[in-house]
Design a protein around this motif. Structure first.
Motif, mmCIF file in Angstrom:
data_model
loop_
_atom_site.group_PDB
_atom_site.id
_atom_site.type_symbol
_atom_site.label_atom_id
_atom_site.label_comp_id
_atom_site.label_asym_id
_atom_site.label_seq_id
_atom_site.Cartn_x
_atom_site.Cartn_y
_atom_site.Cartn_z
ATOM 1 N N ALA A 6 0.837 -1.204 0.000
ATOM 2 C CA ALA A 6 0.000 0.000 0.000
ATOM 3 C C ALA A 6 0.873 1.255 0.000
ATOM 4 O O ALA A 6 0.595 2.217 -0.716
ATOM 5 N N SER A 7 1.935 1.238 0.787
ATOM 6 C CA SER A 7 2.854 2.389 0.798
ATOM 7 C C SER A 7 3.536 2.566 -0.549
ATOM 8 O O SER A 7 3.715 3.685 -1.023
ATOM 9 N N LEU A 8 3.906 1.455 -1.171
ATOM 10 C CA LEU A 8 4.539 1.510 -2.488
ATOM 11 C C LEU A 8 3.580 2.108 -3.519
ATOM 12 O O LEU A 8 3.953 2.990 -4.292
ATOM 13 N N ALA A 9 2.325 1.638 -3.508
ATOM 14 C CA ALA A 9 1.329 2.171 -4.445
ATOM 15 C C ALA A 9 1.067 3.647 -4.162
ATOM 16 O O ALA A 9 0.994 4.465 -5.091
ATOM 17 N N SER A 10 0.954 3.991 -2.904
ATOM 18 C CA SER A 10 0.719 5.388 -2.533
ATOM 19 C C SER A 10 1.880 6.278 -2.993
ATOM 20 O O SER A 10 1.663 7.363 -3.537
ATOM 21 N N ALA A 11 3.090 5.801 -2.793
ATOM 22 C CA ALA A 11 4.255 6.587 -3.208
ATOM 23 C C ALA A 11 4.323 6.715 -4.725
ATOM 24 O O ALA A 11 4.644 7.789 -5.249
ATOM 25 N N ALA A 12 4.033 5.629 -5.440
ATOM 26 C CA ALA A 12 4.063 5.692 -6.911
ATOM 27 C C ALA A 12 3.012 6.680 -7.419
ATOM 28 O O ALA A 12 3.284 7.480 -8.326
ATOM 29 N N ILE A 13 1.817 6.633 -6.847
ATOM 30 C CA ILE A 13 0.763 7.582 -7.246
ATOM 31 C C ILE A 13 1.193 9.005 -6.904
ATOM 32 O O ILE A 13 0.991 9.927 -7.700
ATOM 33 N N GLY A 72 5.694 14.958 5.850
ATOM 34 C CA GLY A 72 4.340 15.284 6.293
ATOM 35 C C GLY A 72 3.523 16.049 5.276
ATOM 36 O O GLY A 72 2.376 16.408 5.535
ATOM 37 N N GLY A 73 4.097 16.300 4.113
ATOM 38 C CA GLY A 73 3.399 17.101 3.106
ATOM 39 C C GLY A 73 2.547 16.299 2.138
ATOM 40 O O GLY A 73 1.777 16.874 1.374
ATOM 41 N N GLN A 74 2.679 14.974 2.159
ATOM 42 C CA GLN A 74 1.972 14.153 1.180
ATOM 43 C C GLN A 74 0.456 14.348 1.266
ATOM 44 O O GLN A 74 -0.195 14.616 0.250
ATOM 45 N N THR A 75 -0.101 14.224 2.449
ATOM 46 C CA THR A 75 -1.560 14.292 2.589
ATOM 47 C C THR A 75 -2.112 15.661 2.181
ATOM 48 O O THR A 75 -3.034 15.723 1.360
ATOM 49 N N PRO A 76 -1.595 16.761 2.697
ATOM 50 C CA PRO A 76 -2.149 18.051 2.256
ATOM 51 C C PRO A 76 -1.908 18.308 0.764
ATOM 52 O O PRO A 76 -2.768 18.876 0.078
ATOM 53 N N GLY A 77 -0.762 17.879 0.246
ATOM 54 C CA GLY A 77 -0.494 18.070 -1.185
ATOM 55 C C GLY A 77 -1.470 17.285 -2.054
ATOM 56 O O GLY A 77 -1.989 17.798 -3.042
ATOM 57 N N LEU A 78 -1.720 16.046 -1.657
ATOM 58 C CA LEU A 78 -2.666 15.233 -2.431
ATOM 59 C C LEU A 78 -4.093 15.760 -2.286
ATOM 60 O O LEU A 78 -4.881 15.683 -3.231
ATOM 61 N N VAL A 129 -5.783 9.693 -6.568
ATOM 62 C CA VAL A 129 -5.347 10.485 -5.405
ATOM 63 C C VAL A 129 -6.036 9.957 -4.143
ATOM 64 O O VAL A 129 -5.403 9.820 -3.093
ATOM 65 N N GLY A 130 -7.312 9.624 -4.265
ATOM 66 C CA GLY A 130 -8.031 9.068 -3.123
ATOM 67 C C GLY A 130 -7.403 7.766 -2.636
ATOM 68 O O GLY A 130 -7.280 7.535 -1.428
ATOM 69 N N LEU A 131 -6.993 6.922 -3.571
ATOM 70 C CA LEU A 131 -6.332 5.669 -3.192
ATOM 71 C C LEU A 131 -5.019 5.937 -2.457
ATOM 72 O O LEU A 131 -4.698 5.275 -1.473
ATOM 73 N N ALA A 132 -4.268 6.911 -2.950
ATOM 74 C CA ALA A 132 -2.998 7.258 -2.284
ATOM 75 C C ALA A 132 -3.258 7.797 -0.890
ATOM 76 O O ALA A 132 -2.525 7.480 0.052
ATOM 77 N N LEU A 133 -4.319 8.584 -0.742
ATOM 78 C CA LEU A 133 -4.643 9.136 0.581
ATOM 79 C C LEU A 133 -5.091 8.025 1.533
ATOM 80 O O LEU A 133 -4.755 8.046 2.717
ATOM 81 N N ALA A 135 -4.114 4.967 1.530
ATOM 82 C CA ALA A 135 -2.954 4.154 1.919
ATOM 83 C C ALA A 135 -2.172 4.799 3.047
ATOM 84 O O ALA A 135 -1.432 4.131 3.750
ATOM 85 N N GLY A 136 -2.369 6.099 3.236
ATOM 86 C CA GLY A 136 -1.727 6.762 4.371
ATOM 87 C C GLY A 136 -0.315 7.220 4.087
ATOM 88 O O GLY A 136 0.163 7.175 2.952
ATOM 89 N N PRO A 137 0.362 7.660 5.135
ATOM 90 C CA PRO A 137 1.713 8.193 4.976
ATOM 91 C C PRO A 137 2.693 7.153 4.450
ATOM 92 O O PRO A 137 2.512 5.963 4.647
ATOM 93 N N LEU A 138 3.697 7.652 3.812
ATOM 94 C CA LEU A 138 4.699 6.780 3.203
ATOM 95 C C LEU A 138 5.642 6.204 4.253
ATOM 96 O O LEU A 138 6.040 6.882 5.181
#
Length: 176
Positions: A6-13, A72-78, A129-133, A135-138
């Protein structure tokens, strides 16, 4: 294993989305006058607001990319990315409904008049983007990070090819 996938998919997205916004922001910054014309063509705001709104759009796009580079910027950026894709899709759908399909989307890259395919594209991007969100933080090791960057780059190349196909298809329909 499941959480690292899930982290890998989130990071790739996240890489994929950051590349989309980096290209879009770069295009808008280098062709800012042209971009303000695209914003004006949508006829959603008064002429006095075209320049400030255009600056706001570019600023938000840069923020999407910059937030991916800070801890910590992934969630607000997405979240900003999802909001922008949604607003772009709504603006496109509104103009398509008004019969204004001749105007350029202003997305950056290949010239593309408004179409339902672009609205669908943005809906798919919001879903990603929803899927990446979700999956949570990297939390990846070096190998996972390299893999995520490569997967994000590969997805971006596929995205660029799909955009060019859409642009060519639109051009072919107009020249018949």
């Amino acid at each position: 294993m499941e959480s690292s996938l899930a982290s890998l998919a989130s990071a790739a997205i996240t890489v994929f989305i950051a590349l989309i916004f980096a290209r879009a922001a770069l295009h808008k910054l280098t062709e800012f006058t042209e971009f303000t014309g695209f914003v004006a063509d949508y006829r959603l705001i008064g002429e006095r607001l075209v320049r400030p709104v255009s600056i706001g759009i570019v600023t938000a796009e840069i923020a999407v990319v910059a937030l991916q580079l800070v801890p910590g910027g992934q969630t607000p950026g997405l979240a900003i990315a999802a909001a922008m894709f949604t607003l772009y899709a709504a603006a496109m759908a509104f103009n398509i409904r008004r019969g204004r399909t001749h105007i350029e989307c202003g997305c950056g890259g290949a010239i593309q008049p408004l179409s339902r395919a672009l609205v669908l594209r943005n809906a798919v991007l919001v879903l990603l983007v929803g899927l990446a969100l979700l999956a949570g933080p990297l939390s990846l090791d070096l190998g996972g990070t390299v893999t995520a960057i490569a997967a994000g780059l590969a997805a971006w190349v596929v995205f660029l090819l799909a955009e060019q196909i859409l642009a060519n298809s639109s051009l072919a329909r107009r020249t018949r």
